[in-house]
Motif scaffolding. Structure first.
Motif, PDB file in Angstrom:
ATOM      1  N   ARG A 195       0.737  -1.363  -0.110  1.00  0.00           N
ATOM      2  CA  ARG A 195       0.074  -0.231   0.202  1.00  0.00           C
ATOM      3  C   ARG A 195       0.902   1.234   0.088  1.00  0.00           C
ATOM      4  O   ARG A 195       1.853   1.560   1.131  1.00  0.00           O
ATOM      5  CB  ARG A 195      -1.224   0.419   1.128  1.00  0.00           C
ATOM      6  CG  ARG A 195      -1.536  -1.700   1.339  1.00  0.00           C
ATOM      7  CD  ARG A 195      -2.541  -1.256   2.677  1.00  0.00           C
ATOM      8  NE  ARG A 195      -2.423   0.504   2.960  1.00  0.00           N
ATOM      9  CZ  ARG A 195      -4.270   0.366   3.090  1.00  0.00           C
ATOM     10  NH1 ARG A 195      -5.474  -0.614   3.146  1.00  0.00           N
ATOM     11  NH2 ARG A 195      -4.647   1.792   3.538  1.00  0.00           N
ATOM     12  N   PRO A 196       0.674   2.602  -0.309  1.00  0.00           N
ATOM     13  CA  PRO A 196       1.360   3.357  -0.124  1.00  0.00           C
ATOM     14  C   PRO A 196       1.204   4.533   0.225  1.00  0.00           C
ATOM     15  O   PRO A 196       2.214   4.858   0.855  1.00  0.00           O
ATOM     16  CB  PRO A 196       0.893   4.514  -1.665  1.00  0.00           C
ATOM     17  CG  PRO A 196      -0.642   3.978  -2.021  1.00  0.00           C
ATOM     18  CD  PRO A 196      -0.804   2.453  -1.444  1.00  0.00           C
ATOM     19  N   ASP A 197       0.183   3.942   1.232  1.00  0.00           N
ATOM     20  CA  ASP A 197       0.929   4.917   2.493  1.00  0.00           C
ATOM     21  C   ASP A 197       1.215   4.327   3.518  1.00  0.00           C
ATOM     22  O   ASP A 197       2.015   4.849   4.284  1.00  0.00           O
ATOM     23  CB  ASP A 197      -0.758   5.494   2.901  1.00  0.00           C
ATOM     24  CG  ASP A 197      -2.222   4.131   3.373  1.00  0.00           C
ATOM     25  OD1 ASP A 197      -1.841   2.568   3.267  1.00  0.00           O
ATOM     26  OD2 ASP A 197      -3.191   3.846   3.498  1.00  0.00           O
ATOM     27  N   THR A 198       0.344   2.869   4.023  1.00  0.00           N
ATOM     28  CA  THR A 198       1.428   2.356   5.116  1.00  0.00           C
ATOM     29  C   THR A 198       2.336   1.212   4.264  1.00  0.00           C
ATOM     30  O   THR A 198       3.398   1.030   5.767  1.00  0.00           O
ATOM     31  CB  THR A 198       0.553   1.355   6.579  1.00  0.00           C
ATOM     32  OG1 THR A 198       0.011   0.405   5.621  1.00  0.00           O
ATOM     33  CG2 THR A 198      -0.872   1.747   6.770  1.00  0.00           C
ATOM     34  N   LEU A 199       2.404   0.985   3.468  1.00  0.00           N
ATOM     35  CA  LEU A 199       3.966   0.459   3.140  1.00  0.00           C
ATOM     36  C   LEU A 199       3.793  -1.093   3.180  1.00  0.00           C
ATOM     37  O   LEU A 199       5.008  -2.142   3.408  1.00  0.00           O
ATOM     38  CB  LEU A 199       5.624   0.904   3.753  1.00  0.00           C
ATOM     39  CG  LEU A 199       6.125   2.404   3.539  1.00  0.00           C
ATOM     40  CD1 LEU A 199       6.875   3.083   3.265  1.00  0.00           C
ATOM     41  CD2 LEU A 199       4.587   2.632   1.759  1.00  0.00           C
ATOM     42  N   ASN A 200       2.576  -1.501   3.980  1.00  0.00           N
ATOM     43  CA  ASN A 200       2.055  -2.578   4.705  1.00  0.00           C
ATOM     44  C   ASN A 200       1.780  -3.903   2.825  1.00  0.00           C
ATOM     45  O   ASN A 200       1.212  -3.334   1.616  1.00  0.00           O
ATOM     46  CB  ASN A 200       0.877  -3.343   5.361  1.00  0.00           C
ATOM     47  CG  ASN A 200       1.593  -2.727   6.581  1.00  0.00           C
ATOM     48  OD1 ASN A 200       3.454  -3.001   6.980  1.00  0.00           O
ATOM     49  ND2 ASN A 200       0.526  -2.070   7.481  1.00  0.00           N
ATOM     50  N   ILE A 201       1.516  -4.817   2.900  1.00  0.00           N
ATOM     51  CA  ILE A 201       1.075  -5.673   2.028  1.00  0.00           C
ATOM     52  C   ILE A 201      -0.599  -5.607   1.264  1.00  0.00           C
ATOM     53  O   ILE A 201      -0.729  -4.885   2.372  1.00  0.00           O
ATOM     54  CB  ILE A 201       0.985  -6.875   2.869  1.00  0.00           C
ATOM     55  CG1 ILE A 201       0.670  -8.326   0.735  1.00  0.00           C
ATOM     56  CG2 ILE A 201       0.089  -7.446   3.030  1.00  0.00           C
ATOM     57  CD1 ILE A 201       1.247 -10.009   0.891  1.00  0.00           C
ATOM     58  N   ASP A 202      -0.680  -4.597   0.438  1.00  0.00           N
ATOM     59  CA  ASP A 202      -2.195  -4.577  -0.305  1.00  0.00           C
ATOM     60  C   ASP A 202      -2.668  -5.707  -0.124  1.00  0.00           C
ATOM     61  O   ASP A 202      -2.550  -6.305  -1.262  1.00  0.00           O
ATOM     62  CB  ASP A 202      -1.393  -4.189  -1.815  1.00  0.00           C
ATOM     63  CG  ASP A 202      -3.088  -3.250  -2.293  1.00  0.00           C
ATOM     64  OD1 ASP A 202      -3.823  -3.561  -1.650  1.00  0.00           O
ATOM     65  OD2 ASP A 202      -2.937  -2.314  -3.275  1.00  0.00           O
TER      66      ASP A 202
END
Length: 402
Positions: free
Chosen positions: A129-136
């Motif tokens: 994800r572009p916000d949290t940088l966690n897996i989308d």
């Protein structure tokens, strides 16, 4: 002053540090990380030595197991020699092997994928994800095939992945969920501790983590059906734990496994840090919040993004990073800080475009967010014994970057 005691040489033995790190004379005034003592490590190390039990599963290992179990409200914790080894144990416990697939984020440390590649499985790389940088989580359903054995989510910077949706997808597909929680000890998602959602979860106690014993990790087993086998795998494939509990009169080789037990010396060091977890976490919270308060407006003006923490997540203040507008400005910022004696570092290179990742079929463009973030992210110094003056210097130097 937000600092714990610096890790220094013994009063009885002063080492020439240059024999270990030839370039140490050029070390920065403010490092990216500096190991810290909480004050009781030496006492507990001496107790471990005096006890006569310094191999694995000694008294301090038991104390660490209990401390983690009580703090996280979980039943089954097993210390390991590293988070990497804990991840390898998850692969063995889930019977992952040749022909299987495991979905992992591309923006993560190599162990997240390598633990399963070692067993012959193929990693399927998902973007973040572009916000949290966690897996989308929105990509997961399309990546699941009949060969998918597990989803591994990494709580980047200790910020929880979107566990409700990930759990729904994994449950619907009938596949296991593993949490790589190397960054996230004591972080929470919707009030629940990270590491308590998946069937299995792993922790890291590497020297760069909030709570450390230099090298170490833990496996959290949330699926009761996997507990006994986890003990066996951790004990070289033997039922030795049952023998020590008096459940059998001798132990033998009953399954695959390896030696994943850390020395009780490491556990003694770790227990000291676990006892001081409230102090450690409050120290890091002050430092992290100071960065955010001081740098947010400056960053916004320059098109630099600071960490995003969703309202339903409570992070453990593991790292503070900046997302620069582009790779050129990231390089310029690192050099700007280095010229002022401050070490700032970038983070992961996307796994799908590493040499090994390309050998496994990855190519540029597969995970565009991970590729972009990798070129722009820079981490600021944040460690348990960071002083107010050191942090003020970092902030002042950053604010001078235009």
């Amino acid at each position: 002053m937000c600092a714990l005691k610096s890790l220094g040489p013994s009063s009885q033995l002063v080492l020439d540090r240059n024999q270990f790190s030839p370039g140490l004379n050029a070390k920065p005034l403010i490092p990216f990380n500096r190991p810290a003592l909480v004050g009781t490590e030496h006492v507990y190390l001496q107790k471990a030595i005096d006890s006569g039990h310094i191999s694995g599963d000694g008294p301090f290992t038991a104390l660490c197991h209990r401390a983690l179990s009580e703090a996280l409200n979980v039943q089954n914790v097993l210390l390991t020699t590293s988070c990497t080894h804990a991840l390898e144990m998850t692969g063995l416990l889930l019977n992952i092997g040749p022909g299987d697939e495991v979905i992992v984020p591309s923006f993560t440390f190599v162990s997240t994928a390598n633990a399963y590649v070692l067993l012959g499985a193929r990693p399927v790389f998902a973007d973040v994800r572009p916000d949290t940088l966690n897996i989308d989580e929105n990509q997961l359903a399309s990546k699941i095939t009949r060969r998918t054995k597990a989803i591994v989510c990494v709580h980047y910077a200790g910020v929880g992945c979107e566990m409700d949706e990930i759990l729904r997808i994994a449950s619907q597909a009938g596949i296991a969920l593993v949490e790589d929680n190397a960054h996230g000890l004591f972080g929470k998602y919707r009030g629940g501790f990270l590491g308590t959602f998946g069937s299995l979860a792993t922790q890291s106690f590497h020297e760069t983590k909030n709570i450390s014993c230099g090298e170490g990790g833990a496996l959290i087993v949330n699926d009761p059906s996997l507990v006994e086998r986890a003990e066996i795998i951790r004990e070289k494939g033997t039922n030795r734990k049952r023998f020590f509990r008096g459940q059998i009169d001798k132990y033998s080789w009953v399954d695959v496994g390896s030696s994943y037990l850390p020395s009780d010396l490491l556990a003694a060091f770790l227990f000291a840090q676990l006892e001081a977890r409230d102090t450690i976490q409050s120290t890091r919270a002050r430092c992290w919040n100071r960065y955010q308060s001081a740098l947010f407006s400056w960053a916004s003006r320059l098109g630099i993004r600071t960490p995003f923490i969703p309202d339903h997540c409570q992070h453990p203040y593991h790292m503070y990073y900046l997302l620069m507008p582009d790779a050129t400005s990231r390089t310029a910022f690192i050099e700007h800080m280095k010229a002022r004696g401050i070490l700032t570092v970038f983070h992961y290179l996307p796994l799908h475009i590493s040499d090994m990742g390309r050998n496994l079929g990855g190519k540029h463009g597969d995970c565009p967010v991970a590729e972009s973030v990798s070129e722009r992210l820079v981490r600021l110094p944040l460690f348990n014994n960071m002083t107010d003056d050191e942090q003020a210097s970092v902030i002042e130097s950053a604010l001078r970057f235009t």
